[in-house]
Design a protein around this motif. Sequence first.
Motif, PDB file in Angstrom:
ATOM      1  N   GLN A   1       4.259   2.788  -3.105  1.00  0.00           N
ATOM      2  CA  GLN A   1       3.952   1.385  -2.825  1.00  0.00           C
ATOM      3  C   GLN A   1       2.686   1.203  -1.997  1.00  0.00           C
ATOM      4  O   GLN A   1       2.229   0.070  -1.816  1.00  0.00           O
ATOM      5  N   GLY A   2       2.143   2.298  -1.476  1.00  0.00           N
ATOM      6  CA  GLY A   2       0.884   2.195  -0.741  1.00  0.00           C
ATOM      7  C   GLY A   2       0.990   2.406   0.751  1.00  0.00           C
ATOM      8  O   GLY A   2       0.212   1.820   1.527  1.00  0.00           O
ATOM      9  N   LEU A   3       1.906   3.270   1.198  1.00  0.00           N
ATOM     10  CA  LEU A   3       2.079   3.497   2.629  1.00  0.00           C
ATOM     11  C   LEU A   3       0.794   3.995   3.287  1.00  0.00           C
ATOM     12  O   LEU A   3       0.431   3.551   4.380  1.00  0.00           O
ATOM     13  N   LEU A   4       0.098   4.919   2.634  1.00  0.00           N
ATOM     14  CA  LEU A   4      -1.128   5.445   3.236  1.00  0.00           C
ATOM     15  C   LEU A   4      -2.174   4.345   3.425  1.00  0.00           C
ATOM     16  O   LEU A   4      -2.870   4.304   4.445  1.00  0.00           O
ATOM     17  N   GLU A   5      -2.286   3.466   2.465  1.00  0.00           N
ATOM     18  CA  GLU A   5      -3.240   2.361   2.598  1.00  0.00           C
ATOM     19  C   GLU A   5      -2.823   1.428   3.725  1.00  0.00           C
ATOM     20  O   GLU A   5      -3.670   0.899   4.471  1.00  0.00           O
ATOM     21  N   GLU A   6      -1.520   1.211   3.871  1.00  0.00           N
ATOM     22  CA  GLU A   6      -1.027   0.389   4.974  1.00  0.00           C
ATOM     23  C   GLU A   6      -1.403   1.023   6.307  1.00  0.00           C
ATOM     24  O   GLU A   6      -1.856   0.328   7.237  1.00  0.00           O
TER      25      GLU A   6
END
Length: 326
Positions: free
Chosen positions: A228-233
């Motif tokens: 879901q995009g944890l690294l981007e968060e």
Amino acid sequence: MDAPAAPPAAAATGATVPLVAVVGATATGKSDLAIDLAERLGGEVVNADALQLYRGMDIGTAKVTAQERRGIAHHLLDVLEVTEEASVSAFQRDARAAVAGIRSRGRVPILVGGSGLYVRAALDEIEFPPTDPEVRARLEERAQREGAEALHRQLRDTDPEAARTIGSHDTRRIVRALEVGELTGRPFTAFLPRPHHHDPSTVQLGLRLDRPLLHERIRARVHRMVEQGLLEEIRTLRARGLDEGRTARRAIGYEQGLAVLDGTLSCEQAIEDTIAGTRRLVRKQDTWFRRDQRVRWLPADAGAGLVERALAQIAAAAAMSSAPPS
């Protein structure tokens, strides 16, 4: 905060329930049950997950989205910046104010979370002693200079009961006990939590799940967070000061993600470390909540029947609290 949904024509239990708490380990489905109960009882949800207090920490804390809230008002979500330190005493004040506000609207407050101390702060008779940075710094300097054992000997003289429960090498707790004594003139143990509900009509519902199934859920959840995009968060939060946040940057998943961004962990290693850290957290949560004999436990995998079981427990508790003494 979302706008409150209109209450149903009648509460499912046929009784007024001033405060419901949904507790238990991570990944057992607490948020979903709380929202289901809010729909059935005409309620609003109060968050008791310490990390969901932070703005922007959404994916890594499994925070319910606006759509998932189904129009149910949620309180104490997104109230801190990642650079701020969460305070359990401030949470106690804010949670009780939220509960009072919900009651004033004729609705049912539903507290939900897996942060044990925060749940206890909202529900139980707990007084939080003051702190003084100068006093603490002086005691910490003494501990470095003289050793923790010297301060423990002082604690034995001034607060023997606290000294019996605090190890002679536990510098942090020794310093805190001495600080409390100096600032209040009262023993440290006077401020320990007591298993007595602040509101006697409180109903605590706990969700339990067999450990192998819970471990499967945790693994799937962590992989889903990455997708879901944890690294981007985490990258976005770093730009907002995540590295300076004493509480937020140490959160499971976020600490590992920062290491990935720094190149000290691979993504695969970070995923496994996050899974392992979450499993350790689950063990702590289980220990915390299972020792509370007031919790009414429900099987988290009961499917569609879970809400009915929960409502039955709420009705039974309400009947017990309203029954005349024998």
